[in-house]
Design a protein around this motif. Structure first.
Motif, PDB file in Angstrom:
ATOM      1  N   ALA A   1     -61.168  43.490  -6.149  1.00  0.00           N
ATOM      2  CA  ALA A   1     -61.124  44.475  -7.511  1.00  0.00           C
ATOM      3  C   ALA A   1     -60.102  44.481  -8.490  1.00  0.00           C
ATOM      4  CB  ALA A   1     -62.099  45.730  -7.042  1.00  0.00           C
ATOM      5  N   VAL A   2     -58.951  44.839  -7.591  1.00  0.00           N
ATOM      6  CA  VAL A   2     -57.794  45.095  -8.375  1.00  0.00           C
ATOM      7  C   VAL A   2     -57.605  43.725  -8.839  1.00  0.00           C
ATOM      8  CG1 VAL A   2     -55.387  45.707  -8.057  1.00  0.00           C
ATOM      9  CG2 VAL A   2     -56.846  47.073  -7.186  1.00  0.00           C
ATOM     10  N   ARG A   3     -57.410  42.542  -8.251  1.00  0.00           N
ATOM     11  CA  ARG A   3     -56.856  41.339  -8.621  1.00  0.00           C
ATOM     12  C   ARG A   3     -57.795  40.961  -9.762  1.00  0.00           C
ATOM     13  NH1 ARG A   3     -57.144  40.157  -3.201  1.00  0.00           N
ATOM     14  NH2 ARG A   3     -58.947  38.775  -3.336  1.00  0.00           N
ATOM     15  N   SER A   4     -59.153  41.107  -9.982  1.00  0.00           N
ATOM     16  CA  SER A   4     -59.970  40.861 -11.035  1.00  0.00           C
ATOM     17  C   SER A   4     -59.611  41.782 -12.221  1.00  0.00           C
ATOM     18  CB  SER A   4     -61.446  41.018 -10.715  1.00  0.00           C
ATOM     19  OG  SER A   4     -62.442  40.973 -11.684  1.00  0.00           O
ATOM     20  N   ALA A   5     -59.426  42.910 -12.052  1.00  0.00           N
ATOM     21  CA  ALA A   5     -59.019  43.698 -13.218  1.00  0.00           C
ATOM     22  C   ALA A   5     -57.880  43.519 -13.477  1.00  0.00           C
ATOM     23  CB  ALA A   5     -59.189  45.449 -12.622  1.00  0.00           C
ATOM     24  N   ALA A   6     -56.518  43.052 -13.083  1.00  0.00           N
ATOM     25  CA  ALA A   6     -55.343  42.506 -13.262  1.00  0.00           C
ATOM     26  C   ALA A   6     -55.762  41.313 -14.238  1.00  0.00           C
ATOM     27  CB  ALA A   6     -54.258  42.218 -12.289  1.00  0.00           C
ATOM     28  N   ALA A   7     -56.554  40.466 -14.022  1.00  0.00           N
ATOM     29  CA  ALA A   7     -56.783  39.297 -14.735  1.00  0.00           C
ATOM     30  C   ALA A   7     -57.287  39.555 -16.052  1.00  0.00           C
ATOM     31  CB  ALA A   7     -57.589  38.382 -14.003  1.00  0.00           C
ATOM     32  N   LEU A   8     -58.297  40.564 -15.990  1.00  0.00           N
ATOM     33  CA  LEU A   8     -58.676  41.038 -17.275  1.00  0.00           C
ATOM     34  C   LEU A   8     -58.011  41.844 -18.169  1.00  0.00           C
ATOM     35  CD1 LEU A   8     -62.356  42.266 -15.689  1.00  0.00           C
ATOM     36  CD2 LEU A   8     -61.861  40.207 -17.291  1.00  0.00           C
ATOM     37  N   GLY A   9     -56.969  42.530 -17.573  1.00  0.00           N
ATOM     38  CA  GLY A   9     -55.786  43.116 -18.466  1.00  0.00           C
ATOM     39  C   GLY A   9     -55.160  42.251 -18.894  1.00  0.00           C
TER      40      GLY A   9
END
Lengths: 171, 180
Positions: free
Chosen positions: B134-142
């Motif tokens: 979830a953090v990896r995904s959020a970092a990508a979206l950021g």
């Protein structure tokens, strides 16, 4: 039978999709929030001809412009669970999309887990990036299908800052 | 040395095909020494802690305002790089639940603040390697929101190593959009 679309957050499904055949993790249930025991979904037409309409319909209701994650699942396995699918008017500024809205009604808690399992095993997960959503909104506005005055302030400001729509009167 | 400078330095000194990351120790050290003043840094962290403690136990939904969507831009506007460093410190100390950190990362990408672009960029790059998908995904979206083309090789590398198909698709899509 045409698929149903539900707005989700893909990150809630990562563990579930990586563990098919094992007990369902709890996070996906967070994407199945109900009101009056009904779950809001959208009916996608054959060949996805109305998919962009639905994405814009959803985007037009949001507080700020963002990516939109969705999952599509065939209506048949949902109906096989004994679930009724009822047409209801979608609440969105995109008038032409309101008729695509559906409610899965009279749901029980156990049924939500069954829906989550159907999604885990048969769901077609798709995402529309922030850039794609931005372009879609701009196109629908320029075509006259969507009135920018009906968008939330933060969405309007985002589009205005990129010169995708003219500044609001008085801005 | 600031986070951004340290990260930029680390990236440029290495072979372009071998993208590596600073150790947590290096990042922690650089974070502590970067703030304009220790006082500002501590004030930013205290404010951030207050904010995170006040986040209600709720499910975050894309496109729906929440406590963090209002607080993170406000914190960055007020404290600048010190706010980013405070977030990095809490992250490295694993003092924030991963679901909340994910939401923070998404908003770090959305903040419109030129002065902190570098710090936010490198912190998001660092988070691409988090244990939590979830953090990896959020970092990508950021990073998608930041729209900085320098993220492309990092995203591609992490996509190549990603075991979760749906997340791999996200990383590749963000890389493709930024690289287009």
């Amino acid at each position: 039978m045409a698929p149903l679309l539900r707005k989700v957050r893909h990150n809630r499904w990562y563990a579930a999709l990586s563990s098919r055949g094992q007990p369902l993790p709890a996070d996906p249930v967070g994407d199945l929030g109900t009101t009056d025991n009904s779950l809001s979904v959208w009916q996608v037409l054959t060949n996805d001809t109305n998919l962009e309409d639905i994405v814009v319909a959803i985007a037009a209701t949001l507080d700020y412009l963002t990516n939109i994650d969705v999952v599509l699942v065939d209506e048949q396995p949902i109906r096989h669970l004994g679930i009724k699918v009822e047409p209801t008017q979608g609440r969105t500024p995109l008038r032409r999309a309101t008729g695509y809205h559906r409610h899965l009604v009279q749901l029980r808690a156990q049924t939500l887990l069954e829906i989550a399992e159907v999604i885990r095993n048969q769901g077609d997960f798709r995402d529309f990036s922030e850039k794609e959503v931005r372009q879609l909104l701009a196109r629908y506005i320029s075509e006259g299908s969507l009135n920018p005055s009906e968008l939330k302030d933060r969405v309007k400001e985002h589009l205005e800052s990129r010169n995708l729509i003219p500044p609001s009167p008085g801005a | 040395m600031s986070i951004c400078l340290a990260r930029a330095d680390a990236a440029t000194r290495r072979d372009s095909n071998v993208i590596d990351f600073q150790t947590e120790h290096q990042l922690r050290e650089s974070s502590v020494s970067t703030a304009t003043t220790q006082h500002e840094s501590l004030e930013a962290e205290l404010e951030l802690r207050r904010t995170l403690n006040s986040v209600p136990d709720e499910l975050f939904e894309d496109g729906v305002e929440n406590e963090l969507s209002r607080a993170i831009p406000r914190l960055v506007a007020r404290f600048g790089a010190a706010a980013v460093e405070a977030i990095a410190r809490l992250y490295l100390g694993r003092m924030v639940p991963r679901d909340i950190m994910s939401e923070v990362l998404r908003w770090l990408g959305r903040v419109e603040d030129e002065a902190t672009c570098e710090a936010r960029f490198w912190f998001l790059i660092y988070c691409l390697r988090d244990d939590s998908p979830a953090v990896r995904s959020a970092a990508a979206l950021g990073l998608a929101s930041l729209e900085d083309v320098r993220a492309v090789p990092y995203l591609r590398r992490e996509a190549g190593a990603e075991s979760i198909g749906l997340l791999r698709c996200r990383l590749e899509k963000v890389a493709n959009e930024l690289g287009a």
